[in-house]
Design a protein around this motif. Structure first.
Motif, PDB file in Angstrom:
ATOM      1  N   LYS A  36       0.860  -1.202   0.000  1.00  0.00           N
ATOM      2  CA  LYS A  36       0.000   0.000   0.000  1.00  0.00           C
ATOM      3  C   LYS A  36       0.884   1.236   0.000  1.00  0.00           C
ATOM      4  O   LYS A  36       1.856   1.322   0.761  1.00  0.00           O
ATOM      5  CB  LYS A  36      -0.899  -0.039   1.240  1.00  0.00           C
ATOM      6  CG  LYS A  36      -1.843   1.144   1.388  1.00  0.00           C
ATOM      7  CD  LYS A  36      -2.717   0.926   2.621  1.00  0.00           C
ATOM      8  CE  LYS A  36      -3.407   2.213   3.065  1.00  0.00           C
ATOM      9  NZ  LYS A  36      -4.392   2.703   2.091  1.00  0.00           N
ATOM     10  N   GLY A  37       0.551   2.200  -0.868  1.00  0.00           N
ATOM     11  CA  GLY A  37       1.326   3.441  -0.930  1.00  0.00           C
ATOM     12  C   GLY A  37       2.409   3.436  -2.000  1.00  0.00           C
ATOM     13  O   GLY A  37       3.016   4.476  -2.272  1.00  0.00           O
ATOM     14  N   LYS A  68     -10.682  -0.234  -4.417  1.00  0.00           N
ATOM     15  CA  LYS A  68      -9.796   0.818  -3.903  1.00  0.00           C
ATOM     16  C   LYS A  68      -8.339   0.419  -4.109  1.00  0.00           C
ATOM     17  O   LYS A  68      -7.469   0.770  -3.328  1.00  0.00           O
ATOM     18  CB  LYS A  68     -10.060   1.027  -2.407  1.00  0.00           C
ATOM     19  CG  LYS A  68     -11.457   1.560  -2.116  1.00  0.00           C
ATOM     20  CD  LYS A  68     -11.557   2.008  -0.665  1.00  0.00           C
ATOM     21  CE  LYS A  68     -12.905   2.646  -0.364  1.00  0.00           C
ATOM     22  NZ  LYS A  68     -13.972   1.682  -0.094  1.00  0.00           N
ATOM     23  N   TYR A  69      -8.131  -0.333  -5.196  1.00  0.00           N
ATOM     24  CA  TYR A  69      -6.768  -0.815  -5.434  1.00  0.00           C
ATOM     25  C   TYR A  69      -5.818   0.333  -5.768  1.00  0.00           C
ATOM     26  O   TYR A  69      -4.643   0.308  -5.419  1.00  0.00           O
ATOM     27  CB  TYR A  69      -6.748  -1.816  -6.591  1.00  0.00           C
ATOM     28  CG  TYR A  69      -7.402  -3.141  -6.267  1.00  0.00           C
ATOM     29  CD1 TYR A  69      -6.955  -3.896  -5.192  1.00  0.00           C
ATOM     30  CD2 TYR A  69      -8.435  -3.639  -7.056  1.00  0.00           C
ATOM     31  CE1 TYR A  69      -7.542  -5.116  -4.891  1.00  0.00           C
ATOM     32  CE2 TYR A  69      -9.018  -4.855  -6.768  1.00  0.00           C
ATOM     33  CZ  TYR A  69      -8.568  -5.592  -5.686  1.00  0.00           C
ATOM     34  OH  TYR A  69      -9.143  -6.791  -5.400  1.00  0.00           O
ATOM     35  N   VAL A  70      -6.345   1.341  -6.479  1.00  0.00           N
ATOM     36  CA  VAL A  70      -5.485   2.454  -6.907  1.00  0.00           C
ATOM     37  C   VAL A  70      -6.132   3.762  -6.453  1.00  0.00           C
ATOM     38  O   VAL A  70      -7.344   3.937  -6.582  1.00  0.00           O
ATOM     39  CB  VAL A  70      -5.315   2.443  -8.444  1.00  0.00           C
ATOM     40  CG1 VAL A  70      -4.537   3.672  -8.902  1.00  0.00           C
ATOM     41  CG2 VAL A  70      -4.612   1.164  -8.891  1.00  0.00           C
ATOM     42  N   GLU A  71      -5.333   4.640  -5.876  1.00  0.00           N
ATOM     43  CA  GLU A  71      -5.877   5.943  -5.463  1.00  0.00           C
ATOM     44  C   GLU A  71      -5.025   7.075  -6.038  1.00  0.00           C
ATOM     45  O   GLU A  71      -3.855   6.885  -6.367  1.00  0.00           O
ATOM     46  CB  GLU A  71      -5.988   6.025  -3.935  1.00  0.00           C
ATOM     47  CG  GLU A  71      -4.710   5.706  -3.202  1.00  0.00           C
ATOM     48  CD  GLU A  71      -4.932   5.536  -1.699  1.00  0.00           C
ATOM     49  OE1 GLU A  71      -6.025   5.109  -1.290  1.00  0.00           O
ATOM     50  OE2 GLU A  71      -3.987   5.811  -0.939  1.00  0.00           O
ATOM     51  N   ASN A  73      -3.213  10.632  -5.643  1.00  0.00           N
ATOM     52  CA  ASN A  73      -2.664  11.598  -4.686  1.00  0.00           C
ATOM     53  C   ASN A  73      -2.507  12.925  -5.426  1.00  0.00           C
ATOM     54  O   ASN A  73      -1.613  13.082  -6.264  1.00  0.00           O
ATOM     55  CB  ASN A  73      -1.322  11.089  -4.150  1.00  0.00           C
ATOM     56  CG  ASN A  73      -0.744  12.021  -3.103  1.00  0.00           C
ATOM     57  OD1 ASN A  73      -0.652  13.236  -3.330  1.00  0.00           O
ATOM     58  ND2 ASN A  73      -0.351  11.470  -1.955  1.00  0.00           N
ATOM     59  N   LEU A  79      -0.452   8.263  -8.982  1.00  0.00           N
ATOM     60  CA  LEU A  79      -1.353   7.168  -8.605  1.00  0.00           C
ATOM     61  C   LEU A  79      -0.585   6.246  -7.665  1.00  0.00           C
ATOM     62  O   LEU A  79       0.578   5.920  -7.913  1.00  0.00           O
ATOM     63  CB  LEU A  79      -1.796   6.381  -9.846  1.00  0.00           C
ATOM     64  CG  LEU A  79      -2.731   7.089 -10.832  1.00  0.00           C
ATOM     65  CD1 LEU A  79      -3.033   6.168 -12.024  1.00  0.00           C
ATOM     66  CD2 LEU A  79      -4.034   7.511 -10.154  1.00  0.00           C
ATOM     67  N   GLY A  82      -3.638   1.537  -3.484  1.00  0.00           N
ATOM     68  CA  GLY A  82      -4.537   1.803  -2.355  1.00  0.00           C
ATOM     69  C   GLY A  82      -4.633   0.613  -1.415  1.00  0.00           C
ATOM     70  O   GLY A  82      -4.756   0.765  -0.206  1.00  0.00           O
ATOM     71  N   GLU A  83      -4.619  -0.553  -1.965  1.00  0.00           N
ATOM     72  CA  GLU A  83      -4.566  -1.773  -1.140  1.00  0.00           C
ATOM     73  C   GLU A  83      -3.878  -2.859  -1.955  1.00  0.00           C
ATOM     74  O   GLU A  83      -3.841  -2.807  -3.177  1.00  0.00           O
ATOM     75  CB  GLU A  83      -5.953  -2.207  -0.671  1.00  0.00           C
ATOM     76  CG  GLU A  83      -6.915  -2.564  -1.774  1.00  0.00           C
ATOM     77  CD  GLU A  83      -8.291  -2.932  -1.223  1.00  0.00           C
ATOM     78  OE1 GLU A  83      -8.849  -3.945  -1.677  1.00  0.00           O
ATOM     79  OE2 GLU A  83      -8.814  -2.192  -0.347  1.00  0.00           O
TER      80      GLU A  83
END
Ligand SMILES: [Ca+2]
Ligand SMILES: [Ca+2]
Ligand SMILES: [Ca+2]
Ligand SMILES: [Ca+2]
Length: 366
Positions: A36-37, A68-71, A73, A79, A82-83
């Motif tokens: 994540k991140g 919510k795999y990709v978020e 920023n 990108l 996310g999980e």
């Protein structure tokens, strides 16, 4: 983030629609299982959008499945993961495996599509449903007989998926693999040489499945084989001929001798019964054999003057009808019971002890 996970590729296509709405698309390729991140891609740079515009345009990200795999920023214009993405959960055996995202901006409305391809890593070893497969195979099974084994599963794809099998040891069974229509393999072991329960009652083998990943992963299952008996051994006597002597005045019930045979088979296939097989002489009338123990007893009166020896034919049979035979030669020892002079002397000797007449002795002996 490891060096490996940094090896993603970026493909960028930007086009302008006839409605003056900027439509662009970008594709990234990342391995599964990034933490994540982790950075998926610098979306602002790759789409040529100022980071401030992301904020003022209230950039938003949508996915087909609301995952919510990709978020996004917006501060950094990147990108992020996310999980944790498990390719096997997301796509199963389907390849390629990709996430399809849309990024929208307001004032003016802009619309971008982002594809994130998720590449497989070899994070699953081939595995079998059970630890152990049991077989009960007759020792009479013919060479070439086939036994279907369980297939292994490896949820990874491509070279990371299941590649081959091996079987150890190979002295009794070989492995046979047959391609199936669904792309899987039928796994069988083929008997290479006759089993012999008397030599080896139990066999243990190991079936190993391997994938083609780097490093290679494997899974194993034990194959436990019980060899079932057939009646393939006849009884065997310890001697072909037994020689014994017996006094002609031996009492009924005297144990003459015991014969013994052994049978290498199991249970009733190895259970032995003894019998006397003479048909033409007196053996049956004079001798009896215990069918379980092989002990031979005297059951009649023997007389040196009638026969000086007896040949008793003995058979040992197992429950399956296999047999062996032996001969017991009984030598009768004369005790000179027809010589009156000696009888008189003996009678006199007996009389001295028992106080009976010689006539009584003669009468009593008959
Ligand atoms: Ca995988
Ligand atoms: Ca694998
Ligand atoms: Ca037998
Ligand atoms: Ca046997």
């Amino acid at each position: 983030m490891s060096g490996r996970t940094m090896r993603w590729q970026v493909l960028l296509f930007v086009s302008v629609s006839s409605l003056s709405t900027v439509v662009g698309q970008v594709a990234y390729s990342i391995p599964e299982e990034m933490s994540k991140g982790s950075v998926v891609g610098n979306i602002a740079q790759d789409l040529g959008i100022n980071v401030k515009r992301l904020k003022s345009g209230k950039a938003r990200i949508y996915t087909e499945d609301n995952g919510k795999y990709v978020e996004l920023n917006k501060d950094r214009g990147v990108l992020l993961v996310g999980e944790r993405i498990d390719r096997e959960t997301l796509c199963g055996q389907t390849t390629p495996c990709a996430l399809h995202l849309q990024i929208t901006l307001e004032d003016p409305i802009e619309f971008y599509t982002v594809t994130v391809e998720i590449n497989d890593i070899n994070d699953n070893a081939p595995s079998f449903k059970k630890d152990e497969i049991k077989f009960r195979i007759s020792e009479s099974a013919v060479t070439g007989a086939k036994f279907v084994l369980e297939r292994a599963m490896d949820p990874d794809v491509g070279v990371n998926g299941l590649q081959s099998y091996s079987l150890q040891p190979t002295d009794s069974f070989n492995l046979k693999l047959q391609n199936q229509q669904d792309g899987s393999k039928k796994v069988e072991m083929v008997l290479q040489k006759h089993l012999d329960r008397e030599a080896q009652q139990h066999l243990s083998l190991i079936l190993t499945a391997v994938d083609g990943g780097e490093p290679q992963l494997s899974g194993t299952v034990r194959i436990e084989i019980s060899v079932l008996d057939v009646n393939d051994n006849a009884p065997v006597f310890t001697q072909e001929v037994y020689k014994v002597t017996i006094m002609e005045n031996a009492a009924k019930g005297t144990v003459v001798t015991s014969v013994s045979a052994s049978d290498a088979d199991h249970g009733s296939n190895g259970r032995i019964k003894y019998s006397i097989t003479n048909s033409l002489d007196q053996a049956h009338a004079l001798f009896q054999i215990n069918e379980e123990s092989g002990e031979i007893k005297l059951i009649g009166n023997i007389d040196y003057e009638n026969a000086r020896n007896y040949h008793i034919n003995i058979r040992a049979s197992d429950d399956g009808g296999l047999t062996d035979s032996c001969k017991v030669i009984v030598e009768v020892v004369d005790i000179n019971d027809n010589k009156p002079t000696i009888n008189i002397i003996m009678a006199a000797f007996v009389n001295a002890e028992k106080c009976t007449s010689p006539l009584d002795f003669h009468t009593g002996r008959q």
